[in-house]
Design an enzyme around this catalytic site. Sequence first.
Site, PDB file in Angstrom:
ATOM      1  N   GLN A 108      -8.582 -20.412  12.438  1.00 26.05           N
ATOM      2  CA  GLN A 108      -7.645 -20.271  11.843  1.00 26.05           C
ATOM      3  C   GLN A 108      -6.395 -20.103  13.248  1.00 26.05           C
ATOM      4  O   GLN A 108      -6.475 -19.407  14.604  1.00 26.05           O
ATOM      5  CB  GLN A 108      -6.970 -19.139  11.442  1.00 26.05           C
ATOM      6  CG  GLN A 108      -6.150 -19.546   9.991  1.00 26.05           C
ATOM      7  CD  GLN A 108      -5.329 -18.133   9.683  1.00 26.05           C
ATOM      8  OE1 GLN A 108      -5.509 -17.120  10.061  1.00 26.05           O
ATOM      9  NE2 GLN A 108      -5.858 -18.196   8.270  1.00 26.05           N
TER      10      GLN A 108
ATOM     11  N   CYS B  38       1.285 -16.799   6.516  1.00 28.46           N
ATOM     12  CA  CYS B  38       2.113 -15.872   7.083  1.00 28.46           C
ATOM     13  C   CYS B  38       2.766 -14.937   6.773  1.00 28.46           C
ATOM     14  O   CYS B  38       3.982 -16.477   6.867  1.00 28.46           O
ATOM     15  CB  CYS B  38       1.016 -15.677   8.289  1.00 28.46           C
ATOM     16  SG  CYS B  38       1.989 -14.528  10.022  1.00 28.46           S
TER      17      CYS B  38
ATOM     18  N   LYS C 250      -4.369 -22.159   4.355  1.00 30.93           N
ATOM     19  CA  LYS C 250      -5.017 -20.756   3.434  1.00 30.93           C
ATOM     20  C   LYS C 250      -2.681 -20.794   3.009  1.00 30.93           C
ATOM     21  O   LYS C 250      -1.972 -20.645   3.957  1.00 30.93           O
ATOM     22  CB  LYS C 250      -4.686 -19.969   4.337  1.00 30.93           C
ATOM     23  CG  LYS C 250      -4.752 -18.309   3.708  1.00 30.93           C
ATOM     24  CD  LYS C 250      -5.808 -17.632   4.171  1.00 30.93           C
ATOM     25  CE  LYS C 250      -5.666 -16.161   3.480  1.00 30.93           C
ATOM     26  NZ  LYS C 250      -4.473 -15.536   4.358  1.00 30.93           N
TER      27      LYS C 250
ATOM     28  N   HIS D 203      -3.911 -17.567  -1.438  1.00 32.80           N
ATOM     29  CA  HIS D 203      -4.488 -15.528  -2.112  1.00 32.80           C
ATOM     30  C   HIS D 203      -2.736 -15.824  -2.883  1.00 32.80           C
ATOM     31  O   HIS D 203      -1.610 -15.793  -2.958  1.00 32.80           O
ATOM     32  CB  HIS D 203      -3.105 -15.122  -0.883  1.00 32.80           C
ATOM     33  CG  HIS D 203      -3.294 -13.620  -0.454  1.00 32.80           C
ATOM     34  ND1 HIS D 203      -1.848 -12.966   0.515  1.00 32.80           N
ATOM     35  CD2 HIS D 203      -2.968 -12.940  -1.396  1.00 32.80           C
ATOM     36  CE1 HIS D 203      -1.986 -11.726   0.175  1.00 32.80           C
ATOM     37  NE2 HIS D 203      -2.530 -11.649  -0.619  1.00 32.80           N
TER      38      HIS D 203
ATOM     39  N   GLY E 104      -7.060 -12.175  -3.447  1.00 24.72           N
ATOM     40  CA  GLY E 104      -6.417 -11.132  -3.747  1.00 24.72           C
ATOM     41  C   GLY E 104      -7.451  -9.848  -4.110  1.00 24.72           C
ATOM     42  O   GLY E 104      -8.083  -9.907  -5.707  1.00 24.72           O
ATOM     43  N   ASP E 105      -6.816  -8.305  -3.612  1.00 22.03           N
ATOM     44  CA  ASP E 105      -7.426  -7.333  -4.378  1.00 22.03           C
ATOM     45  C   ASP E 105      -8.964  -7.526  -4.660  1.00 22.03           C
ATOM     46  O   ASP E 105      -9.385  -6.732  -5.797  1.00 22.03           O
ATOM     47  CB  ASP E 105      -7.066  -7.098  -5.884  1.00 22.03           C
ATOM     48  CG  ASP E 105      -5.253  -7.125  -5.510  1.00 22.03           C
ATOM     49  OD1 ASP E 105      -4.830  -7.168  -4.626  1.00 22.03           O
ATOM     50  OD2 ASP E 105      -4.455  -8.121  -6.538  1.00 22.03           O
TER      51      ASP E 105
ATOM     52  N   ALA F  96     -10.346  -9.571   1.915  1.00 20.71           N
ATOM     53  CA  ALA F  96      -9.871  -9.067   3.303  1.00 20.71           C
ATOM     54  C   ALA F  96      -9.901  -7.402   3.300  1.00 20.71           C
ATOM     55  O   ALA F  96     -11.199  -7.159   4.171  1.00 20.71           O
ATOM     56  CB  ALA F  96      -8.158 -10.054   3.466  1.00 20.71           C
ATOM     57  N   ARG F  97      -9.055  -6.878   2.927  1.00 23.64           N
ATOM     58  CA  ARG F  97      -8.400  -5.499   2.410  1.00 23.64           C
ATOM     59  C   ARG F  97     -10.408  -4.639   2.415  1.00 23.64           C
ATOM     60  O   ARG F  97     -10.863  -3.641   2.791  1.00 23.64           O
ATOM     61  CB  ARG F  97      -7.565  -5.057   1.968  1.00 23.64           C
ATOM     62  CG  ARG F  97      -6.379  -5.206   2.931  1.00 23.64           C
ATOM     63  CD  ARG F  97      -5.542  -4.564   2.341  1.00 23.64           C
ATOM     64  NE  ARG F  97      -5.317  -5.435   0.734  1.00 23.64           N
ATOM     65  CZ  ARG F  97      -4.775  -5.848  -0.706  1.00 23.64           C
ATOM     66  NH1 ARG F  97      -3.297  -4.253  -0.663  1.00 23.64           N
ATOM     67  NH2 ARG F  97      -4.929  -6.183  -1.211  1.00 23.64           N
TER      68      ARG F  97
HETATM   69  C1  LIG Z   1      -5.177  -5.909   8.282  1.00 24.47           C
HETATM   70  C2  LIG Z   1      -5.116  -7.631   8.449  1.00 24.47           C
HETATM   71  C3  LIG Z   1      -4.888  -8.593   8.916  1.00 24.47           C
HETATM   72  C4  LIG Z   1      -4.671  -9.622   8.380  1.00 24.47           C
HETATM   73  N1  LIG Z   1      -4.433 -11.334   9.422  1.00 24.47           N
HETATM   74  C5  LIG Z   1      -4.502 -12.154   8.979  1.00 24.47           C
HETATM   75  C6  LIG Z   1      -4.287 -13.478   9.453  1.00 24.47           C
HETATM   76  O1  LIG Z   1      -5.134 -13.623  10.888  1.00 24.47           O
HETATM   77  N2  LIG Z   1      -4.321 -14.977   8.694  1.00 24.47           N
HETATM   78  C7  LIG Z   1      -4.455 -14.578   7.524  1.00 24.47           C
HETATM   79  O2  LIG Z   1      -4.220 -16.034   7.463  1.00 24.47           O
HETATM   80  N3  LIG Z   1      -4.626 -14.134   6.571  1.00 24.47           N
HETATM   81  C8  LIG Z   1      -4.260 -12.315   7.478  1.00 24.47           C
HETATM   82  N4  LIG Z   1      -4.202 -11.541   6.443  1.00 24.47           N
HETATM   83  C9  LIG Z   1      -3.953 -11.517   4.876  1.00 24.47           C
HETATM   84  C10 LIG Z   1      -6.254 -11.633   4.652  1.00 24.47           C
HETATM   85  O3  LIG Z   1      -6.363 -12.329   4.612  1.00 24.47           O
HETATM   86  C11 LIG Z   1      -5.506 -11.945   2.714  1.00 24.47           C
HETATM   87  O4  LIG Z   1      -5.452 -12.953   2.135  1.00 24.47           O
HETATM   88  C12 LIG Z   1      -4.809 -10.794   1.950  1.00 24.47           C
HETATM   89  O5  LIG Z   1      -5.006  -9.333   3.052  1.00 24.47           O
HETATM   90  C13 LIG Z   1      -4.943 -10.646   0.784  1.00 24.47           C
HETATM   91  O6  LIG Z   1      -6.501 -10.196   0.656  1.00 24.47           O
HETATM   92  P1  LIG Z   1      -7.396  -8.674   0.058  1.00 24.47           P
HETATM   93  O7  LIG Z   1      -6.101  -8.319  -1.003  1.00 24.47           O
HETATM   94  O8  LIG Z   1      -8.313  -8.770  -0.224  1.00 24.47           O
HETATM   95  O9  LIG Z   1      -6.719  -7.972   1.190  1.00 24.47           O
HETATM   96  C14 LIG Z   1      -4.097  -9.859   7.277  1.00 24.47           C
HETATM   97  C15 LIG Z   1      -4.578  -8.890   6.404  1.00 24.47           C
HETATM   98  C16 LIG Z   1      -4.576  -7.582   6.323  1.00 24.47           C
HETATM   99  C17 LIG Z   1      -4.992  -6.764   5.580  1.00 24.47           C
END
Ligand SMILES: Cc1cc2nc3c(=O)[nH]c(=O)nc-3n(C[C@H](O)[C@H](O)[C@H](O)COP(=O)(O)O)c2cc1C
Length: 622
Positions: free
Chosen positions: A337, A368, A407, A437, A470-471, A492-493
């Site tokens: 990315q 971002c 993204k 997202h 998301g989530d 992600a999380r």
């Molecule tokens: C620790 C952390 C680092 C992240 N780093 C990036 C990143 O480098 N690039 C990106 O596009 N999104 C990044 N994100 C966002 C996630 O990819 C994702 O879009 C966002 O957390 C929502 O998904 P979730 O609800 O499953 O956490 C990051 C999120 C977290 C929590």
Amino acid sequence: MEAIISSSSCVFYRFLTTKDKFHTFIDAKYEVCQPDDTNENNDTNNETKESSVEEPQVKKLKWDPEDKKRLRGQNKSRPHRKPTMYEEKPLCVSVIQGNRKCFYGDKCKFHHVVADYMASKPPDIGDSCHLFDTFGKCQYGLSCRFGKTHTTADFQTLEKADVMKTYENRTPVKNSLTKDLQNSLRKRQVSFKKSEDYLKTFSNYKDKTEPKTLISEMSIATMTHKPMSMQPDATVCSAKRQISPEKPPAIKTAGPLTDVDVVRLRSCEKKQVDFRDKLYLAPLTTCGNLPFRRVCKRFGADITCGEMAMCTNLLQGQQSEWALLKRHESEDIFGVQVEGCFPDTMTRCAELINNHAQVDFVDINSGCPIDLVYKKGGGCGLMARTRKFEQIVKGMNYVLDVPLTVKIRTGVHEKSNIAHKLIPELKNWGVSMITLHGRSREQRYTKLADWDYINTCAELASPVPLFGNGDILSYEDAVKAKDTGVSGIMIARGALIKPWIFTEIKESRHWDISSTERLDMLKDFTNFGLEHWGSDTRGVEKTRNFLLEWLSFMCRYIPVGLLERVPQKINERPPYYMGRNYLESLMASQNVGDWVRISEMLLGPVPKNFNFLPKHKANSYK
Ligand SMILES: Cc1cc2nc3c(=O)[nH]c(=O)nc-3n(C[C@H](O)[C@H](O)[C@H](O)COP(=O)(O)O)c2cc1C
């Protein structure tokens, strides 16, 4: 709540199951931010010396040093100790690598007398060295913190020839930056032929050194690369043929001339990736490092992606940025990315990656939210700068032989979604996959992701696959998400809290994983970390640091067997509870001291003056 255990550094409470104990967990990796005064509808971003494309409407962004203090999402005030600080005088690399001549001569400040170094070396951490056992050789030799097993009494290092044979001619990790490439980048000797061809299509492009080619007469529109499914081959291919320079440059080959040397991929022949119905581990700055991705691959993640890399740093040959492109052999569908805000740098960066890294796709991070990126016009700032965004997508698509993905977020402001307007454009510009997202920049993590909106966007994106994000924290969440009509989901999380989520989704079950199984998983991570960062003091401390960052998320997991109702939801703050054994309780602790204790089980005692505050501070409570 009733206090059950109290130790010097942690207090646990029995899990009383009334609903009112749950309250919304506001995760703010990037703190919740106010709308800022950037004018979203104009291209109001800075033009720096990195860009050679003139942009008359661009307003310069004034860099106010005072702003530095206010940068959000950077957590700049946290204590920072470099892993190098933990060893006063390390052993010189020249000695580790077999007593070769020291490059720094008398000026070298490191140990050269092995006996002196061994006398001052901290005690070994364990009885077996993972690197020695796996590869038959530990490249950290005498400096390895597990070195006893491969060091003789007279300080000779041992090797296991039979094991070493298995790894002969095998490179488990790809995409390292070579010294030659780094030097060429620094001396600006790397050719960006295709990028230049593309950039010349801008009437205001400044490079006057090159003669104009056919390309300059073409409108950018004819360079649109739609995915194969959307555009008849002839349209794309004829556009590509027109733009080749009239006299192709002489071809350099490293052997007999073959078709591969002469015939370049046409856009309709771009490498195809079947993204559909796959589980995508999100790019995760800091936490989504290569060892963590290996853990997730074992649990069933299909697609992995490197942490966000800044295109300008890659173009400058920065070693630390290139480290973000590294790919492990287990990552069979792997992308990188990149982030940037100018068509010229992003296009060149894509060409650089195309020619010097092995990736299956390249992703643009236009979601971002952090100020550092957004205020320059990158990240989700790009979503509102459609003209620039178009030039970036078309340029990168033109130079890449692999699919380009994007993204995005729902938008910048909370109540004005713009993704649905952008998606038809992205389709026309030729992206091969879109990840959405379901939150805006303003929202960060304060509200739940809007899956209804993701559904609407998935319909608009068809036939281009759209991944929802998301989530997602359980297989039920995943099933609901897939029902919305998305082509796949990104996690992600959820993966940081419970990397086995991929197995749960694939097997449609809740896995009541035991604390010992989780400890084994952490052990795998530390072994992968020692492979990746090294088994000397520096490598051990780096591994510890990344382990602690991960533990700051993992503590939010509540074991299935303890839940009053399954599944756990991502936006609910875990209540204090007592685990079914000491280890489970320790893993649930939200106290940094307890995370450090877990790290000590795996990587030995922390060095003197050790301190740690997680980067993603929403997860640290003490
Ligand atoms: C620790 C952390 C680092 C992240 N780093 C990036 C990143 O480098 N690039 C990106 O596009 N999104 C990044 N994100 C966002 C996630 O990819 C994702 O879009 C966002 O957390 C929502 O998904 P979730 O609800 O499953 O956490 C990051 C999120 C977290 C929590």
